[in-house]
Design a protein around this motif. Structure first.
Motif, PDB file in Angstrom:
ATOM      1  N   SER A  26      42.976 -17.168   5.401  1.00 50.04           N
ATOM      2  CA  SER A  26      42.501 -16.726   4.080  1.00 50.04           C
ATOM      3  C   SER A  26      40.981 -16.671   4.022  1.00 50.04           C
ATOM      4  N   GLU A  30      38.952 -13.311   3.193  1.00 49.92           N
ATOM      5  CA  GLU A  30      38.051 -13.223   2.048  1.00 49.92           C
ATOM      6  C   GLU A  30      36.627 -12.876   2.476  1.00 49.92           C
ATOM      7  N   MET A  59      40.855 -10.356  -3.645  1.00 51.94           N
ATOM      8  CA  MET A  59      40.597 -11.769  -3.355  1.00 51.94           C
ATOM      9  C   MET A  59      41.736 -12.654  -3.862  1.00 51.94           C
ATOM     10  N   VAL A  62      44.602 -12.310  -1.409  1.00 57.16           N
ATOM     11  CA  VAL A  62      44.334 -13.013  -0.158  1.00 57.16           C
ATOM     12  C   VAL A  62      44.430 -14.525  -0.371  1.00 57.16           C
ATOM     13  N   GLU A  63      43.919 -14.999  -1.497  1.00 60.89           N
ATOM     14  CA  GLU A  63      43.937 -16.432  -1.779  1.00 60.89           C
ATOM     15  C   GLU A  63      45.359 -16.937  -2.007  1.00 60.89           C
TER      16      GLU A  63
END
Length: 91
Positions: A26, A30, A59, A62-63
């Motif tokens: 991650s 990011e 983001m 992805v997080e």
């Protein structure tokens, strides 16, 4: 070594690997997304609002991978189904 200790060690190791690999992946994703967004903003500053909005949505996606890895890690440590199965077999 008892089966209970073996399951405990395997759960801790799997939990550590899960959170380590998930957070590293991650963080790299990011960082690459942010670098690309900054490069896009440098080339087209008029599209800043659109690029920023898309960046924040990306983001968050992805997080979410790191959050899923964290949840799996907590399940392995605190709500492991193998513990309950082994304890039911011992009784």
């Amino acid at each position: 070594m008892s089966d209970l200790a073996l399951i405990g060690m395997a759960s801790a190791l799997a939990s550590g690997l899960c959170i380590a690999i998930g957070s590293i992946g991650s963080a790299i994703g990011e960082g690459r997304a942010l670098a690309q967004a900054l490069a896009s903003l440098a080339q087209q500053p008029d599209e800043g609002n659109t690029i920023t909005r898309i960046l924040f949505v990306g983001m968050a996606m992805v997080e979410s991978t790191a959050i899923y890895c964290f949840v799996v890690s907590m399940i392995l440590l605190f709500a492991n189904p193998f513990w309950n199965y082994l304890l039911s077999q011992v009784k």
